[in-house]
Design a protein around this motif. Structure first.
Motif, mmCIF file in Angstrom:
data_model
loop_
_atom_site.group_PDB
_atom_site.id
_atom_site.type_symbol
_atom_site.label_atom_id
_atom_site.label_comp_id
_atom_site.label_asym_id
_atom_site.label_seq_id
_atom_site.Cartn_x
_atom_site.Cartn_y
_atom_site.Cartn_z
ATOM 1 N N TYR A 112 17.353 -23.821 -4.616
ATOM 2 C CA TYR A 112 18.299 -23.267 -3.644
ATOM 3 C C TYR A 112 17.548 -22.779 -2.402
ATOM 4 O O TYR A 112 17.975 -23.034 -1.264
ATOM 5 N N ALA A 113 16.445 -22.056 -2.612
ATOM 6 C CA ALA A 113 15.667 -21.541 -1.482
ATOM 7 C C ALA A 113 15.189 -22.672 -0.584
ATOM 8 O O ALA A 113 15.238 -22.570 0.646
ATOM 9 N N ARG A 114 14.752 -23.767 -1.204
ATOM 10 C CA ARG A 114 14.284 -24.900 -0.407
ATOM 11 C C ARG A 114 15.427 -25.520 0.405
ATOM 12 O O ARG A 114 15.284 -25.803 1.596
ATOM 13 N N ILE A 115 16.579 -25.698 -0.220
ATOM 14 C CA ILE A 115 17.722 -26.300 0.460
ATOM 15 C C ILE A 115 18.224 -25.403 1.582
ATOM 16 O O ILE A 115 18.610 -25.881 2.659
ATOM 17 N N ALA A 116 18.202 -24.091 1.370
ATOM 18 C CA ALA A 116 18.692 -23.137 2.367
ATOM 19 C C ALA A 116 17.667 -22.843 3.458
ATOM 20 O O ALA A 116 17.940 -22.068 4.377
ATOM 21 N N GLY A 117 16.470 -23.441 3.352
ATOM 22 C CA GLY A 117 15.442 -23.213 4.365
ATOM 23 C C GLY A 117 14.767 -21.867 4.260
ATOM 24 O O GLY A 117 14.258 -21.338 5.263
ATOM 25 N N LEU A 118 14.697 -21.308 3.050
ATOM 26 C CA LEU A 118 14.070 -20.010 2.829
ATOM 27 C C LEU A 118 12.640 -20.198 2.345
ATOM 28 O O LEU A 118 12.307 -21.226 1.747
ATOM 29 N N PRO A 119 11.767 -19.211 2.589
ATOM 30 C CA PRO A 119 10.417 -19.282 2.017
ATOM 31 C C PRO A 119 10.493 -19.301 0.488
ATOM 32 O O PRO A 119 11.461 -18.825 -0.102
ATOM 33 N N ARG A 120 9.487 -19.856 -0.145
ATOM 34 C CA ARG A 120 9.467 -19.923 -1.609
ATOM 35 C C ARG A 120 9.552 -18.524 -2.208
ATOM 36 O O ARG A 120 8.882 -17.589 -1.757
ATOM 37 N N ARG A 121 10.390 -18.352 -3.200
ATOM 38 C CA ARG A 121 10.599 -17.058 -3.846
ATOM 39 C C ARG A 121 9.591 -16.838 -4.971
ATOM 40 O O ARG A 121 9.248 -17.778 -5.707
ATOM 41 N N LEU A 122 9.129 -15.591 -5.107
ATOM 42 C CA LEU A 122 8.243 -15.202 -6.203
ATOM 43 C C LEU A 122 9.110 -14.604 -7.307
ATOM 44 O O LEU A 122 9.797 -13.601 -7.092
ATOM 45 N N ILE A 123 9.091 -15.215 -8.471
ATOM 46 C CA ILE A 123 9.980 -14.819 -9.569
ATOM 47 C C ILE A 123 9.139 -14.345 -10.739
ATOM 48 O O ILE A 123 8.316 -15.091 -11.274
ATOM 49 N N LEU A 124 9.334 -13.084 -11.133
ATOM 50 C CA LEU A 124 8.544 -12.463 -12.192
ATOM 51 C C LEU A 124 9.478 -12.056 -13.333
ATOM 52 O O LEU A 124 10.103 -10.999 -13.298
ATOM 53 N N PRO A 125 9.622 -12.884 -14.358
ATOM 54 C CA PRO A 125 10.516 -12.537 -15.470
ATOM 55 C C PRO A 125 9.923 -11.442 -16.350
ATOM 56 O O PRO A 125 8.712 -11.400 -16.583
ATOM 57 N N VAL A 126 10.801 -10.539 -16.800
ATOM 58 C CA VAL A 126 10.379 -9.480 -17.724
ATOM 59 C C VAL A 126 11.357 -9.466 -18.894
ATOM 60 O O VAL A 126 12.538 -9.737 -18.730
ATOM 61 N N PRO A 127 10.887 -9.157 -20.099
ATOM 62 C CA PRO A 127 11.751 -9.250 -21.278
ATOM 63 C C PRO A 127 12.653 -8.047 -21.486
ATOM 64 O O PRO A 127 13.508 -8.072 -22.369
ATOM 65 N N VAL A 128 12.502 -6.974 -20.699
ATOM 66 C CA VAL A 128 13.211 -5.726 -21.000
ATOM 67 C C VAL A 128 14.613 -5.674 -20.423
ATOM 68 O O VAL A 128 15.377 -4.775 -20.752
ATOM 69 N N LEU A 129 14.975 -6.619 -19.560
ATOM 70 C CA LEU A 129 16.304 -6.584 -18.957
ATOM 71 C C LEU A 129 17.306 -7.250 -19.901
ATOM 72 O O LEU A 129 17.354 -8.464 -20.018
ATOM 73 N N THR A 130 18.107 -6.441 -20.583
ATOM 74 C CA THR A 130 19.147 -6.942 -21.474
ATOM 75 C C THR A 130 20.290 -7.505 -20.633
ATOM 76 O O THR A 130 20.369 -7.256 -19.429
ATOM 77 N N PRO A 131 21.229 -8.270 -21.247
ATOM 78 C CA PRO A 131 22.378 -8.755 -20.480
ATOM 79 C C PRO A 131 23.150 -7.631 -19.800
ATOM 80 O O PRO A 131 23.626 -7.789 -18.678
ATOM 81 N N GLY A 132 23.274 -6.468 -20.493
ATOM 82 C CA GLY A 132 23.980 -5.353 -19.877
ATOM 83 C C GLY A 132 23.269 -4.843 -18.642
ATOM 84 O O GLY A 132 23.878 -4.629 -17.589
ATOM 85 N N LEU A 133 21.959 -4.631 -18.756
ATOM 86 C CA LEU A 133 21.182 -4.185 -17.599
ATOM 87 C C LEU A 133 21.159 -5.258 -16.520
ATOM 88 O O LEU A 133 21.233 -4.962 -15.327
ATOM 89 N N SER A 134 21.080 -6.521 -16.934
ATOM 90 C CA SER A 134 21.077 -7.620 -15.973
ATOM 91 C C SER A 134 22.354 -7.619 -15.148
ATOM 92 O O SER A 134 22.325 -7.850 -13.938
ATOM 93 N N SER A 135 23.484 -7.375 -15.814
ATOM 94 C CA SER A 135 24.762 -7.416 -15.099
ATOM 95 C C SER A 135 24.830 -6.322 -14.047
ATOM 96 O O SER A 135 25.359 -6.531 -12.946
ATOM 97 N N HIS A 136 24.275 -5.136 -14.340
ATOM 98 C CA HIS A 136 24.265 -4.059 -13.340
ATOM 99 C C HIS A 136 23.304 -4.394 -12.209
ATOM 100 O O HIS A 136 23.572 -4.094 -11.034
ATOM 101 N N TRP A 137 22.195 -5.020 -12.541
ATOM 102 C CA TRP A 137 21.232 -5.453 -11.516
ATOM 103 C C TRP A 137 21.878 -6.483 -10.598
ATOM 104 O O TRP A 137 21.811 -6.383 -9.372
ATOM 105 N N VAL A 138 22.564 -7.471 -11.193
ATOM 106 C CA VAL A 138 23.274 -8.471 -10.391
ATOM 107 C C VAL A 138 24.359 -7.796 -9.556
ATOM 108 O O VAL A 138 24.565 -8.125 -8.389
#
Length: 502
Positions: free
Chosen positions: A232-258
């Motif tokens: 998506y970033a490439r198509i939208a002309g954005l710089p490459r995104r740095l993505i750092l996955p962590v195991p502690v974000l549960t679906p509930g916490l993820s939904s609040h983050w989103v």
């Protein structure tokens, strides 16, 4: 629907106020079918471009009487509704509605049911599925067992302008150049373009009578969510995104983050993120036996994103995820109902003379919200939006479907367009978290040659003592917020009027 009509199939569409349903109706009409829509609030469909070509009836999928009446003379019934709420009884609501729908279809002699559900991970037992995905799977089974030939189309992530999945992907990628993400960003997903979903839904109406089964539907690409963000970033002309996955974000916490980063509130983000815990990849593509893929279809992920972005940038989004009612948002009553007699209804009324004709004032009124803002104390509106997000509400980020035009049923930041009388009245109902029901009305009225009068009402019906305390707690700010809004809208209209007169 007239019994003597002979052109096309007679189709019933539930969920026409939602994202997919609102796009399916014109596709069915274009294919030569006749369409009846079942809606709890028919007025929400009044301003759709196709409204005059379809029949709209009032009803609810949990009400057997209204469903039975809507099924009369129907050949194909589309089931496109889900109880998205987070309450404990949403699965029972889904279950009851599916049974009512299937039984009514059987009794009415409907030839086919078509249901759009979620792609269920292979080999994962029901108890390990998310509640929402488990409920969608159960609805599919109920409809398949109804005695009416049923096609259950199961899709994973739908990519299209205005879809909740696309908005979540877009805002996460655009707003966060560096992302600390949940582990589900490594889950394999098979997204599908909304154009292909609609094409297959229309095609499913013509399936042979002996077909009663599920079909997995997806695009040609299998990607992780991380892959999707990078592409998506490439198509939208954005710089490459740095993505750092962590195991502690549960679906509930993820939904609040989103919910904090994107316009999609936590109540809707949660079922989306929960569905990404398991791999959602098609295990068959049997639908093509009956609905062959035309040249160039199914669309790939990159092409689907390009098309969606073009629609967003050209302000040609037909429906949005927020077209459907927000879980927990109020419905009835209206502030005009006679039942208010003897009850509490607080009102803040403002009006002012405007040095511009009524049509210029109306253009300002219809343009409120979104990028145009609310014409007073932006910090106060922003803080109220952030507070609403923090307590699980929709906040201000939903914006507008169209930058200039509104229609009944549109979401508008944390409001919903409840009524619009073009050129005169705009009534908004609050969908923010409140201890009561709230509305905002704005009116434009002629007031002599080249002049108009702006009338504004904020109304609040409190729930309990907390509701009364809320009104009196915020009333000292009304002069700044609502008074400033009236003055600034009048000034904006006057500036438009002066510019037009030059």
């Amino acid at each position: 629907m007239n019994d003597d009509a002979t052109d096309g199939l007679r189709c019933l569409v539930t969920g026409a106020t939602g994202y997919i349903g609102g796009r399916l109706v014109p596709e069915l009409l274009a294919a030569g079918h006749r369409v009846r829509c079942l809606a709890r609030t028919p007025a929400k469909l009044r301003d759709h471009p196709w409204a005059r070509d379809a029949e709209v009836v009032r009803g609810d999928v949990t009400d057997a009487g209204s469903v039975a009446e809507a099924m009369r003379d129907v050949d194909v019934a589309y089931y496109l509704v889900h109880a998205l709420g987070s309450g404990e009884d949403f699965e029972e609501t889904d279950r009851r509605a599916a049974r009512v729908f299937g039984e009514a279809a059987k009794a009415a002699g409907v030839r086919r049911i078509v249901y759009l559900g979620g792609l269920v991970p292979a080999g994962v037992p029901d108890e390990r599925l998310s509640p929402h995905l488990r409920s969608r799977a159960e609805v599919g089974r109920i409809l398949l067992a109804s005695g009416v030939p049923t096609a259950v189309l199961r899709a994973a992530v739908i990519i299209g302008s205005g879809s909740a999945s696309f908005e979540m992907l877009r805002y996460l990628t655009e707003r966060l150049p560096v992302m600390v993400t949940p582990s589900w960003v490594h889950t394999r997903i098979q997204p599908i373009a909304v154009r292909d979903v609609l094409r297959l839904l229309v095609g499913a109406a013509g399936l042979p009578d002996d077909v009663n089964r599920t079909f997995d539907i997806g695009g040609p690409d299998v990607l992780t969510y991380r892959d999707m963000m990078i592409r998506y970033a490439r198509i939208a002309g954005l710089p490459r995104r740095l993505i750092l996955p962590v195991p502690v974000l549960t679906p509930g916490l993820s939904s609040h983050w989103v919910g904090l980063v994107t316009p999609v509130p936590a109540s809707i983000a949660r079922p989306l993120t929960e569905s990404l815990r398991h791999e959602v990849v098609c295990h068959e593509h049997d639908i093509t036996r009956y609905v062959p893929d035309p040249p160039g279809h199914p669309l790939g992920f990159d092409q689907a994103v390009r098309l969606a972005l073009r629609r967003v940038r050209e302000a040609r989004v037909i429906t949005r995820w927020s077209s459907a009612a927000v879980p927990g948002a109020p419905s009835d009553p209206l502030p005009t109902d006679p039942d208010w007699a003897g009850g509490s209804l607080y009102t803040d009324h403002r009006e002012t003379s405007v040095d511009a004709p009524a049509h210029e004032l109306w253009r300002v009124i219809e343009g409120v919200g979104g990028e145009h803002g609310w014409y007073s104390f932006p910090l106060a509106w922003s803080l109220r939006g952030w507070l609403d997000r923090l307590i699980g509400g929709v906040g201000l980020r939903r914006g507008r479907r169209d930058a200039e035009r509104l229609r009944a049923g549109d979401s508008l930041d944390f409001w919903r367009v409840e009524e619009i009388e073009r050129g005169h009245l705009l009534r908004l109902r609050a969908e923010m978290r409140l201890p009561g029901l709230a509305w905002l009305e704005m009116c434009a009225e002629p007031d002599g040659p080249g002049r108009s009068r702006y009338r504004q009402r904020a109304l609040f019906h409190p729930h309990g003592l907390l509701g009364h305390a809320y009104w009196w707690g915020v009333s000292p700010f009304h002069a700044v917020v609502f008074g400033g809004m009236a003055r600034n809208i009048a000034r904006a209209a006057a500036r438009r009027g002066s510019a037009s007169a030059r």
